[in-house]
Motif scaffolding. Structure first.
Motif, short mmCIF file in Angstrom:
data_model
loop_
_atom_site.label_atom_id
_atom_site.label_comp_id
_atom_site.label_asym_id
_atom_site.label_seq_id
_atom_site.Cartn_x
_atom_site.Cartn_y
_atom_site.Cartn_z
N ARG A 48 63.03 36.43 -43.13
CA ARG A 48 62.96 37.54 -42.18
C ARG A 48 61.64 38.26 -42.35
NH1 ARG A 48 67.24 39.01 -39.37
NH2 ARG A 48 66.58 41.17 -39.11
N ARG A 80 62.75 40.29 -37.99
CA ARG A 80 63.07 39.12 -37.16
C ARG A 80 63.25 37.89 -38.03
NH1 ARG A 80 59.69 37.87 -31.92
NH2 ARG A 80 60.97 36.02 -32.25
N ASP A 81 64.16 37.01 -37.61
CA ASP A 81 64.28 35.73 -38.29
C ASP A 81 63.11 34.86 -37.90
OD1 ASP A 81 66.43 35.24 -40.05
OD2 ASP A 81 67.81 35.68 -38.39
#
Lengths: 624, 260, 236
Positions: free
Chosen positions: C63, C67-68
């Protein structure tokens, strides 16, 4: 003395003019290769499209006013249209094949060549279209009492101007700087946040634009014709390979060299100018394997499975029955079939041998040959010339075919096996073009473009049926012998060298010597196929050595599945039958063929043999 | 008996010194490790012994015979087997076929076009696999093996040529920790039993200190220390290389403090 | 601990059949400098490459900025504000210093953008060689250029792979200054290091990686204060 000097000067100038044109085209090819690592066969098609666009657009503009401005505006518009076509090709095709083995990339872009050829014929018709001459540059200039076309003087200037503009683009714009960076290290450019996809699309625009410009600028000198793509692409290949793939400066240097070589070669060896060019390329590659200003390619991934024959297995009982049935069926054709069926069956057998020998190289040895037709054609010419010129009977002429094919494979192969990857493929192509050029240009002996007729079998073998049986035995034995070698230690050694050359060397295998021997054997088998073909047709002509036939062979092994031992036989049968059935039915055979090759590469890369292996694995319960 | 003598090997790459006066000797049955930071010239020295690189000057003697500058295939025939940093095997073949290929090459029959390669040297190949506890995977394709097993197959290939000297470039790189110890035990056992000399480079210090008889430490192309594992471990120079240069430390601390 | 800017969990990765990382987990807080320590071949570079998307992680989560990012293309990760300076520097040697910087340029979002002039202040050695080809630069100068090139993308965090490798002591001090300057500019830095002194001089946190697994996770001060701990993880 001064006349002599004037003549030489004009010769030199005309060499410079062709060098300029060649550079403009080759710079696009080398640019696209540098960034995308794809050797784009369709670059020649963009050149041809540039010329066709120009002979359409420029006269239309000149109707408004016969001014040089409008002439050159038309040329630029044509080049831009071609650039947009390049963008289309990148988005629709290239984007999907950046990661596939280079053989598939070459084949896919060749598929585009075939499609464009038919599209051009469909749109512009089969007749050559002469373009308008450039207003203001129609006259000749007197140079030391020699007349020299003003337009050629303009062309001489155009090359350096394009070089200069490219230099500015590459050094003074962000796009150009990114292109140069990507040519060096694509992944690092990505890690810095640059979207490579957009960069590649832009590169294809520029590359196609340059090809289109090269074509459009030619219209006052040559008519637009549907054959201009293949002739220019080999020259452009030679220029980029000699210069070093990816190097614009190298392309300029190489274009100058070749321009002068052609201009003066014509004076000294009028018959073999083409040969000189390819000899220069072979020489450069042997001394500098990455071209004059090129850089070594990074080694390919070592952990990837090779694209070729994996563990070859023997026939299972059911498969032995299938083979027997196939042989019986081939033997029964003369009994049940008409003359036409016999002819098709004979040709299928011949092509099966040729395709099998090609896969012996490509699938088993990992040696991607783009010029296998050369050995096929040389075998055919050996047989044909012995029969027609020396009055030999068929039998010794047929024995000579594999000997000559093998001899030339040994000669060319000596240089070829020193190279790797795309350079190796290009050199096979170059040698094939040398052989083609000799057969094409040496009219007294080879009959030139028309070839030679009257290559008939001996009286006892004259009937279609008898000759069919001769082919069945000869091709059958050839395939059987090659297949045996694949299973023998020599075949395994070739696979070993393909899988890992360092490992093969480390266990004591002389990789280069083995690859050379393998190349020679494959050439001999192709030569035999060619000899058989010459007698089945009764004639020989240069198309037997041409690129299209080489590509046909590649399409056969692709269709049959180059991972399998017997796939190429299946592929040859399927390919030739389909061609024979469909070609008379459609005016767009090449378009269909090109589209099929692309479809094969994109969705069916393992071919019929691969499909069969998958089916067999499923039936036998999914063993690994 | 001294099996391998390396004398004053030098190699430059475009002005960068990759090996400077590298000299060492290796006896039959001895296991010699070569360690050092990245870019120390381990692979360069190693490849000059194996024939992949030609030295600028210096000599490599194998059992009294000068082998410097010979191609790898000639060095192999003189009794040198090797493994690569990234395992090099024949991926399209089964485990057994890999071994058969090596044995065919050892017998000098790679140009044989008549025999069926799958029928040649089966028993010998199975015997080698048995030594490495891989007989059960004999028919497996290479692609189906775990990387540790690929490395073992590579070792078996190297042993197929009945070597006097085994060169192993980072034999345990890329393997899971548990597999590493097992592989090194295996190598050491075979080498001691058969009296094979082993020269290996390695980053895994457990492997080095557990099995090497002697250790060479290379830094910037030069051997800075050589001796038994105990000697090398105690060598202050070596400690400095592996823990960073102490002289710099105070300066850097001071700067860091100054920046707050 | 402050909010994590970058977080990897159970990261597994390798090349072809070779496995290098066996479940690496680490976090980097906003504005923090963390050092990933370990010997050659322990998996330091592979960890950074897997985070950057230059090799695709086989398992695990990454991450960044909420966000991934595992599985994203490298250029997308870079555009989210994660910079990367590779171990072998990968300078575009055909390009000049100024051109190398141009390749790295990306717009700044809500902060002062780095310009070549500002970077020449940080790396005075580069200022005099704007138009020199990178091929003609020393290793230390190339390392500075590699960092400057990445900073031109105005990243919020930077992965710095072995910045000290092969550098002379005086250059090392400049390099340490540069890392600390990045920290003062609010850029989080994850650096991989073998040189303990260098790492200790610049880093707040330390991770020790061995055979593809994290073996130590704690403050740099603690690792530095405890010779036994250090010997256990880092010495021979």
């Amino acid at each position: 003395m001064s006349v002599e000097f004037g003549f030489l000067l004009v010769q030199c100038l005309s060499g410079l003019a062709s060098a300029s044109s060649l550079f403009i085209i080759a710079s696009g090819l080398t640019l696209v290769f540098g960034v995308t690592r794809i050797v784009n066969f369709a670059h020649g098609s963009f050149y041809m499209l540039g010329a066709y666009m120009a002979v359409t657009i420029v006269p239309w503009l000149l109707q408004i006013e016969r001014s040089p401005t409008l002439f050159f505006a038309g040329v630029l518009i044509s080049a831009c249209v071609v650039g947009v076509l390049g963008v289309l090709m990148e988005i629709l095709l290239l984007r999907r094949i950046y990661k596939v083995p280079e053989l598939f990339q070459l084949l896919a872009t060749f598929g585009v060549v075939l499609m464009v050829q038919d599209a051009v014929l469909h749109i512009w018709g089969p007749l050559d279209i002469a373009g308008p001459r450039a207003p203001g540059l129609r006259h000749g200039v007197m140079i030391l009492d020699q007349r020299f076309p003003a337009y050629d003087l303009f062309l001489i200037a155009a090359g350096p101007v394009v070089l200069g503009l490219l230099w500015l683009l590459m050094h003074k714009t962000r796009f150009g700087i990114l292109l140069r960076a990507a040519t060096r290290d694509r992944d690092m450019v990505g890690a810095l946040g640059v979207n490579q996809a957009l960069l590649f699309t832009g590169t294809l625009f520029l590359g196609a634009f340059l090809a289109g410009l090269g074509g459009a600028l030619q219209i006052p000198r040559v008519s637009a014709s549907a054959q201009m793509d293949l002739s220019i692409i080999t020259e452009a290949f030679v220029v980029t390979v000699i210069g070093g793939m990816g190097s614009i400066g190298g392309a300029f240097l190489a274009a100058l060299l070749i321009g002068q070589l052609q201009a003066f070669g014509v004076l000294i060896f009028p018959k073999i100018t083409l040969v000189l060019v390819f000899l220069l390329m072979a020489l450069v590659l042997v001394v500098k394997p990455w071209g004059l200003l090129g850089r070594p390619e990074n080694a390919a991934g070592l952990s990837a499975l090779p694209e070729g024959i994996m563990q070859p297995r023997g026939f299972a009982a059911a498969e032995k029955l299938l083979v027997l049935l196939a042989v019986l069926a081939a033997a029964a054709v003369p009994i049940f079939g008409d003359t036409y069926a016999i002819k098709v069956a004979t040709e299928v057998l011949i092509f099966a041998l040729a395709a099998f020998s090609l896969n012996f190289l490509v699938g088993n040895g990992g040696i991607v040959s783009f010029g296998h037709a050369a050995y096929f054609g040389l075998g055919a010419y050996a047989s044909g010339l012995l029969v027609t010129k020396l009055g030999m009977p068929m039998e010794p002429a047929l024995i000579a075919a594999p000997l000559v094919g093998g001899l030339f494979a040994a000669l060319f192969g000596f240089f070829i096996v020193r190279l790797q990857g795309i350079y190796l493929a290009m050199l096979t192509l170059a040698f094939a073009q040398i052989a083609y050029a000799v057969c094409f240009q040496w009219v007294e002996v080879t009959g030139g473009d028309n070839g030679i007729v009257g290559v008939w079998p001996s009286a006892w073998a004259a009937s279609h049926s008898t000759y069919h049986y001769i082919v069945l035995v000869a091709a059958g034995l050839g395939i059987f012998a090659l297949r045996h070698v694949i299973y023998a230690p020599f075949g395994a050694s070739l696979r070993a060298a393909r899988d890992s050359a360092p490992r093969a060397e480390a266990i004591g295998i002389d990789v280069r010597a083995h690859r050379w021997l393998g190349f020679t054997i494959a050439g001999a088998a192709a030569g035999l196929a060619g000899g058989l073909y010459a007698f089945s047709k009764g004639s020989i002509d240069p198309t037997l050595l041409g690129i299209p036939l080489s590509v046909d062979f590649l399409a056969m092994i692709l269709l049959g599945g180059m991972q399998t031992v017997m796939g190429p036989v299946l592929g040859a049968a399927a390919f030739h039958s389909i061609k024979d059935v469909f070609m008379p039915l459609t005016d767009h055979w090449r378009f269909l063929l090109g589209a099929s090759i692309i479809a094969l590469v994109l969705i069916f890369p393992r071919g019929l043999g691969g499909a069969y292996a998958a089916l067999r694995a499923r039936l036998s319960g999914g063993a690994p | 008996m001294t099996l391998l003598v390396v004398e004053n090997l030098n190699k430059n790459f475009g002005g960068v010194v990759a090996a400077r006066n590298v000299s060492f000797a290796l006896a039959a049955g001895e296991i010699l490790a070569m360690i050092g930071p990245n870019g120390a010239g381990k692979s360069t020295s190693f490849n000059m012994v194996g024939g992949q690189l030609r030295p600028d000057s210096g000599r490599v003697m194998l059992a009294g015979q000068d082998i410097s500058g010979l191609p790898p295939r000639a060095i192999c025939r003189l009794g040198v087997g090797r493994s690569f940093q990234v395992a090099q095997t024949f991926l399209s073949m089964s485990v057994l076929e890999n071994l058969q290929m090596a044995l065919i090459a050892y017998a000098g029959r790679t140009r044989d076009m008549l025999a069926r390669s799958s029928a040649l040297y089966r028993d010998e190949a199975l015997g080698l696999l048995d030594q490495l506890d891989m007989a059960e995977q004999a028919e497996w394709p290479m692609g189906a093996l775990a990387y540790g097993d690929v490395k073992r197959v590579e070792l078996a290939i190297a042993l197929a040529g009945a070597p006097r000297l085994l060169l192993m470039d980072e034999p345990t790189a890329g393997m899971a920790p548990a597999e590493r110890a097992a592989l090194m035990r295996l190598v050491a056992g075979i080498a001691r039993r058969a009296g094979i000399g082993v020269l290996f480079t390695e980053h895994d210090m457990d492997a080095v200190f557990a099995h090497a008889d002697r250790i060479l430490v290379l830094v910037r192309g030069e051997i800075i220390a050589a001796g038994s594992p105990e000697d090398v471990r105690a060598n202050p120079e070596v400690q400095r290389v592996y823990l960073g240069t102490s002289g710099l430390r105070a300066a850097l601390r001071a700067r860091a403090a100054a920046h707050g | 601990m402050a909010e994590a800017m970058l977080e990897a969990e159970g990261l597994r990765a390798g090349y072809g059949p070779a496995e290098i990382l066996f479940g690496v987990s680490l976090r980097l807080a906003r504005g923090e400098v963390a050092a990933l320590m370990g010997r050659n071949g322990a998996g330091k570079s592979t960890t950074l490459k897997a985070i950057m998307g230059l090799i695709t992680p086989r398992a695990g989560r990454v991450r960044f900025a909420g966000r991934d990012i595992a599985g994203l293309a490298a250029f997308r990760i870079a555009r989210l504000g994660l910079g990367y300076v590779p171990e072998d520097r990968r300078i575009f040697t055909d390009l000049t210093v100024a051109e190398n910087l141009e390749v790295g340029r990306r717009p700044a979002e809500g902060r002062d953008a780095w310009t070549p002039e500002r970077l020449f202040e940080v790396f005075p050695n580069l200022a005099s060689m704007r138009h020199r080809h990178a091929a003609a630069m020393s290793g230390g100068e190339q390392q500075m250029l590699a960092i400057a090139r990445t900073l031109m993308g105005n990243p919020a965090a930077v992965l710095l792979d072995e910045p000290s490798e092969g550098l002379a002591p005086v250059i090392l001090e400049l390099m340490a200054d540069a890392v600390l300057r990045m920290k003062r500019e609010g850029i989080a830095v994850l650096l991989s290091e073998q040189n303990f002194d260098f790492a200790a001089a610049v880093a707040d946190r330390a991770y020790v990686i061995e055979k593809g697994e994290i073996r130590y996770d704690g403050s740099m001060a603690a690792l530095e204060a405890d010779p036994a701990l250090r010997a256990q993880h880092l010495s021979l």
